[in-house]
Design a protein around this motif. Structure first.
Motif, PDB file in Angstrom:
ATOM      1  N   LEU A 237       0.627  -1.131   0.265  1.00 35.84           N
ATOM      2  CA  LEU A 237       0.278   0.465  -0.223  1.00 35.84           C
ATOM      3  C   LEU A 237       0.965   1.710   0.313  1.00 35.84           C
ATOM      4  O   LEU A 237       1.574   1.250   0.627  1.00 35.84           O
ATOM      5  N   ALA A 238       0.594   2.191  -1.317  1.00 34.88           N
ATOM      6  CA  ALA A 238       1.775   3.661  -1.535  1.00 34.88           C
ATOM      7  C   ALA A 238       0.531   4.890  -1.040  1.00 34.88           C
ATOM      8  O   ALA A 238      -0.097   4.763  -1.555  1.00 34.88           O
ATOM      9  N   GLU A 246      -2.351  15.076   6.555  1.00 35.89           N
ATOM     10  CA  GLU A 246      -2.776  13.705   5.871  1.00 35.89           C
ATOM     11  C   GLU A 246      -1.938  12.880   6.319  1.00 35.89           C
ATOM     12  O   GLU A 246      -2.429  11.700   6.102  1.00 35.89           O
ATOM     13  N   ASP A 247      -0.357  13.507   6.197  1.00 36.75           N
ATOM     14  CA  ASP A 247       0.752  12.327   6.480  1.00 36.75           C
ATOM     15  C   ASP A 247       0.912  11.655   7.488  1.00 36.75           C
ATOM     16  O   ASP A 247       1.047  10.161   8.022  1.00 36.75           O
ATOM     17  N   ARG A 248      -0.127  12.670   9.483  1.00 35.70           N
ATOM     18  CA  ARG A 248       0.044  12.232  10.441  1.00 35.70           C
ATOM     19  C   ARG A 248      -0.823  10.486  10.956  1.00 35.70           C
ATOM     20  O   ARG A 248      -0.145   9.764  10.872  1.00 35.70           O
ATOM     21  N   PRO A 249      -2.088  10.769  10.322  1.00 33.65           N
ATOM     22  CA  PRO A 249      -3.057   8.985  10.248  1.00 33.65           C
ATOM     23  C   PRO A 249      -1.782   7.919   9.195  1.00 33.65           C
ATOM     24  O   PRO A 249      -2.295   6.976   9.344  1.00 33.65           O
ATOM     25  N   VAL A 250      -1.372   8.340   8.151  1.00 31.19           N
ATOM     26  CA  VAL A 250      -0.499   7.615   7.043  1.00 31.19           C
ATOM     27  C   VAL A 250       0.956   6.821   8.660  1.00 31.19           C
ATOM     28  O   VAL A 250       0.700   5.775   8.671  1.00 31.19           O
ATOM     29  N   LYS A 251       1.105   7.685   9.290  1.00 30.93           N
ATOM     30  CA  LYS A 251       2.053   7.685   9.397  1.00 30.93           C
ATOM     31  C   LYS A 251       1.795   6.561  10.861  1.00 30.93           C
ATOM     32  O   LYS A 251       2.193   5.191  11.236  1.00 30.93           O
ATOM     33  N   HIS A 252       0.730   7.182  11.745  1.00 30.73           N
ATOM     34  CA  HIS A 252       0.426   6.290  12.545  1.00 30.73           C
ATOM     35  C   HIS A 252      -0.577   4.715  12.424  1.00 30.73           C
ATOM     36  O   HIS A 252       0.342   3.700  13.035  1.00 30.73           O
ATOM     37  N   ALA A 253      -1.082   4.840  11.048  1.00 29.46           N
ATOM     38  CA  ALA A 253      -1.897   4.231  10.902  1.00 29.46           C
ATOM     39  C   ALA A 253      -0.605   2.367  10.810  1.00 29.46           C
ATOM     40  O   ALA A 253      -0.570   1.508  10.828  1.00 29.46           O
ATOM     41  N   PHE A 254      -0.169   3.161   9.746  1.00 31.57           N
ATOM     42  CA  PHE A 254       1.173   2.526   9.488  1.00 31.57           C
ATOM     43  C   PHE A 254       1.940   1.307  10.324  1.00 31.57           C
ATOM     44  O   PHE A 254       2.423   0.417  10.392  1.00 31.57           O
ATOM     45  N   PHE A 263       2.187  -7.407   8.162  1.00 32.89           N
ATOM     46  CA  PHE A 263       2.561  -6.218   8.030  1.00 32.89           C
ATOM     47  C   PHE A 263       4.276  -5.499   7.977  1.00 32.89           C
ATOM     48  O   PHE A 263       4.689  -6.158   9.270  1.00 32.89           O
ATOM     49  N   GLU A 264       4.781  -4.821   7.221  1.00 38.33           N
ATOM     50  CA  GLU A 264       6.034  -4.345   7.241  1.00 38.33           C
ATOM     51  C   GLU A 264       5.502  -2.658   6.861  1.00 38.33           C
ATOM     52  O   GLU A 264       5.497  -2.781   5.703  1.00 38.33           O
ATOM     53  N   LEU A 265       6.906  -1.891   8.059  1.00 40.32           N
ATOM     54  CA  LEU A 265       7.121  -0.670   6.900  1.00 40.32           C
ATOM     55  C   LEU A 265       8.116  -0.539   5.479  1.00 40.32           C
ATOM     56  O   LEU A 265       9.381  -1.889   5.978  1.00 40.32           O
ATOM     57  N   GLY A 266       7.801   0.008   4.561  1.00 40.65           N
ATOM     58  CA  GLY A 266       8.441  -0.396   3.281  1.00 40.65           C
ATOM     59  C   GLY A 266       9.569   0.267   3.715  1.00 40.65           C
ATOM     60  O   GLY A 266      11.187  -0.545   3.478  1.00 40.65           O
ATOM     61  N   THR A 267      10.085   1.909   4.293  1.00 41.54           N
ATOM     62  CA  THR A 267      10.693   2.506   4.433  1.00 41.54           C
ATOM     63  C   THR A 267      10.872   2.736   6.128  1.00 41.54           C
ATOM     64  O   THR A 267       9.181   3.187   6.757  1.00 41.54           O
ATOM     65  N   ARG A 290       4.743   7.318   1.844  1.00 33.75           N
ATOM     66  CA  ARG A 290       5.310   5.690   3.134  1.00 33.75           C
ATOM     67  C   ARG A 290       4.134   5.019   2.040  1.00 33.75           C
ATOM     68  O   ARG A 290       3.297   4.828   1.527  1.00 33.75           O
ATOM     69  N   ILE A 291       5.085   3.518   2.383  1.00 31.58           N
ATOM     70  CA  ILE A 291       5.026   2.185   2.040  1.00 31.58           C
ATOM     71  C   ILE A 291       4.348   1.298   3.246  1.00 31.58           C
ATOM     72  O   ILE A 291       5.200   1.092   4.017  1.00 31.58           O
ATOM     73  N   LEU A 292       3.255   0.317   3.097  1.00 26.64           N
ATOM     74  CA  LEU A 292       3.111  -0.497   3.920  1.00 26.64           C
ATOM     75  C   LEU A 292       3.218  -1.875   2.996  1.00 26.64           C
ATOM     76  O   LEU A 292       2.725  -1.793   1.987  1.00 26.64           O
ATOM     77  N   ARG A 293       3.927  -2.992   3.386  1.00 21.47           N
ATOM     78  CA  ARG A 293       3.876  -4.103   2.721  1.00 21.47           C
ATOM     79  C   ARG A 293       3.062  -5.768   3.774  1.00 21.47           C
ATOM     80  O   ARG A 293       3.547  -5.463   4.261  1.00 21.47           O
ATOM     81  N   ARG A 294       2.695  -6.272   3.222  1.00 23.05           N
ATOM     82  CA  ARG A 294       2.224  -7.144   3.457  1.00 23.05           C
ATOM     83  C   ARG A 294       2.741  -8.589   3.408  1.00 23.05           C
ATOM     84  O   ARG A 294       3.126  -8.963   2.224  1.00 23.05           O
ATOM     85  N   VAL A 295       3.330  -9.191   4.103  1.00 22.62           N
ATOM     86  CA  VAL A 295       4.833 -10.004   3.812  1.00 22.62           C
ATOM     87  C   VAL A 295       3.664 -11.372   4.946  1.00 22.62           C
ATOM     88  O   VAL A 295       2.591 -11.443   5.655  1.00 22.62           O
ATOM     89  N   GLU A 296       4.381 -12.868   5.150  1.00 25.74           N
ATOM     90  CA  GLU A 296       4.111 -13.656   5.353  1.00 25.74           C
ATOM     91  C   GLU A 296       3.977 -14.018   6.844  1.00 25.74           C
ATOM     92  O   GLU A 296       4.999 -12.813   7.466  1.00 25.74           O
ATOM     93  N   ALA A 297       3.533 -14.301   7.535  1.00 26.40           N
ATOM     94  CA  ALA A 297       3.084 -14.277   9.011  1.00 26.40           C
ATOM     95  C   ALA A 297       3.993 -14.196   9.594  1.00 26.40           C
ATOM     96  O   ALA A 297       4.936 -14.219  10.851  1.00 26.40           O
ATOM     97  N   SER A 298       5.532 -15.323   9.327  1.00 27.27           N
ATOM     98  CA  SER A 298       6.550 -14.427   9.174  1.00 27.27           C
ATOM     99  C   SER A 298       7.435 -13.987   9.195  1.00 27.27           C
ATOM    100  O   SER A 298       8.435 -13.963   9.482  1.00 27.27           O
ATOM    101  N   GLY A 299       7.039 -13.447   8.660  1.00 21.55           N
ATOM    102  CA  GLY A 299       7.639 -12.198   8.254  1.00 21.55           C
ATOM    103  C   GLY A 299       9.430 -12.185   7.123  1.00 21.55           C
ATOM    104  O   GLY A 299       9.841 -11.395   7.257  1.00 21.55           O
ATOM    105  N   THR A 300       8.002 -13.194   6.228  1.00 19.67           N
ATOM    106  CA  THR A 300      10.067 -13.446   5.714  1.00 19.67           C
ATOM    107  C   THR A 300       9.130 -12.586   4.304  1.00 19.67           C
ATOM    108  O   THR A 300       9.016 -13.662   2.987  1.00 19.67           O
ATOM    109  N   GLY A 301       8.719 -11.491   3.803  1.00 21.83           N
ATOM    110  CA  GLY A 301       8.454 -10.932   2.644  1.00 21.83           C
ATOM    111  C   GLY A 301       9.853 -10.607   1.256  1.00 21.83           C
ATOM    112  O   GLY A 301      10.386 -11.067   2.035  1.00 21.83           O
TER     113      GLY A 301
END
Ligand SMILES: C[S@@+](CC[C@H](N)C(=O)[O-])C[C@H]1O[C@@H](n2cnc3c(N)ncnc32)[C@H](O)[C@@H]1O
Length: 310
Positions: A237-238, A246-254, A263-267, A290-301
């Motif tokens: 999700l980008a 605008e950025d604050r709610p994105v930062k907090h949600a991510f 999930f993990e943060l892209g950066t 900002r980027i949010l990535r959905r990774v495998e449950a083990s965290g090995t995206g």
């Protein structure tokens, strides 16, 4: 005699175009949602990046529809729905997409919206005090400012960080009904004085009113709630925002989501445009991706794009 010059229609240059493509990394058969189609700059970049990628575009502004129709006519991998991204779940359901490989929200205004005086967004051109992304529904900025009492107007301005909120609200209330963007700007200047620095004194007021007219915080909150659940493993999700509200709610949600194993943060830090983009595209100056990535449950995206990892 040469023909009179027609004014050129404003074009929209997509911000952080290549960076968005690198992070969403389109693949053949992959499904991507562009929740803010605008004039389709990011959508086209995604479609070009892989000849098998599919894109669904949304925009609530009817003026986005002609560009979307033209693109859909020449590109069968693209579909468009005139919809609010707050309703991205129902939009995905409508095309039979349960989950997707990538979602983009490029928030705020397009250049054509900003530079068309009749839309009532511009500080620089006088026009009707409208500011609706969808001019076919809801209250105009003039109607909103007429309905709210002085205290509510001050709260609205204060919420976006306007330090002179009370003085401005007093002038706005005293000058009602306001008919044009020029009337609103004049009310702000009567309260705080003329421009001293680079930034127009009415900038924050215009932002606060536009945000309230379009219920922007509510739409963003709804999308931030729904979008992560609609990502496939490995999907991203980008979100590109243009001001701190605008950025604050994105930062907090991510950050909250990145505390979960899925999930993990892209950066860690937001991505900003490089010098050359800042120089050639004024709109990019306040952009923050900002980027949010959905990774495998083990965290090995999957691996991250090399360049964006810096
Ligand atoms: C910054 S522009 C996007 C430009 C686009 N990325 C491009 O390259 O042309 C933002 C667009 O999002 C639309 N928009 C804003 N809020 C929206 C919402 N809640 N739902 C759908 N579209 C929205 C606006 O109408 C505008 O066209």
């Amino acid at each position: 005699m040469s023909a009179p010059k027609m004014p050129k229609p404003p074009i929209h240059v997509p911000v952080l175009r290549d960076t968005v493509v690198r992070w969403l990394a389109p693949r053949s058969g992959g499904r991507y949602l562009d929740g803010t189609f605008g004039r389709g700059g990011h959508t086209e970049a995604l479609l070009e990046a892989d000849p098998g990628a599919l894109v669904l575009g949304l925009d609530k502004d009817p003026e986005a529809a002609p560009a979307a129709a033209a693109l859909a006519a020449r590109e069968s991998r693209f579909r468009f729905l005139p919809a609010d991204f707050a309703e991205l779940g129902p939009a995905l359901d409508a095309v039979g997409w349960d989950r997707v490989d990538g979602i983009l929200l490029d928030l705020g205004l397009s250049s054509p919206q900003l530079e068309t005086p009749e839309r009532g967004f511009a500080l620089r051109h006088d026009g009707p005090l409208d500011m609706r992304f969808d001019p076919g529904s809801g209250e105009t900025a003039a109607e909103l400012l007429d309905r709210l009492d002085e205290r509510e107007i001050a709260d609205l301005l204060f919420g976006i960080g306007e330090r002179r909120s009370r003085a401005i609200a007093r002038r706005i209330a005293a000058r009602r009904p306001l008919g044009t963007t020029g009337d609103l700007r004049a009310a702000v200047i009567a309260a705080v004085g003329p421009r001293r620095g680079r930034i127009d004194p009415a900038t924050r007021t215009f932002l606060a009113v536009r945000s309230a007219v379009n219920r922007e915080p509510q739409a963003l909150a709804a999308a931030l709630h729904e979008a992560p659940a609609r990502l496939l493993e490995g999907g991203a999700l980008a979100v590109i925002s243009y001001h701190s509200g605008e950025d604050r709610p994105v930062k907090h949600a991510f950050r909250r989501l990145a505390g979960q194993p899925e999930f993990e943060l892209g950066t860690r830090r937001p991505i900003r445009p490089e010098e050359d983009e800042l120089e050639t595209n004024r709109r990019s100056r306040s952009a923050c991706l900002r980027i949010l990535r959905r990774v495998e449950a083990s965290g090995t995206g999957g691996a991250r794009p090399e360049e964006a990892r810096r």
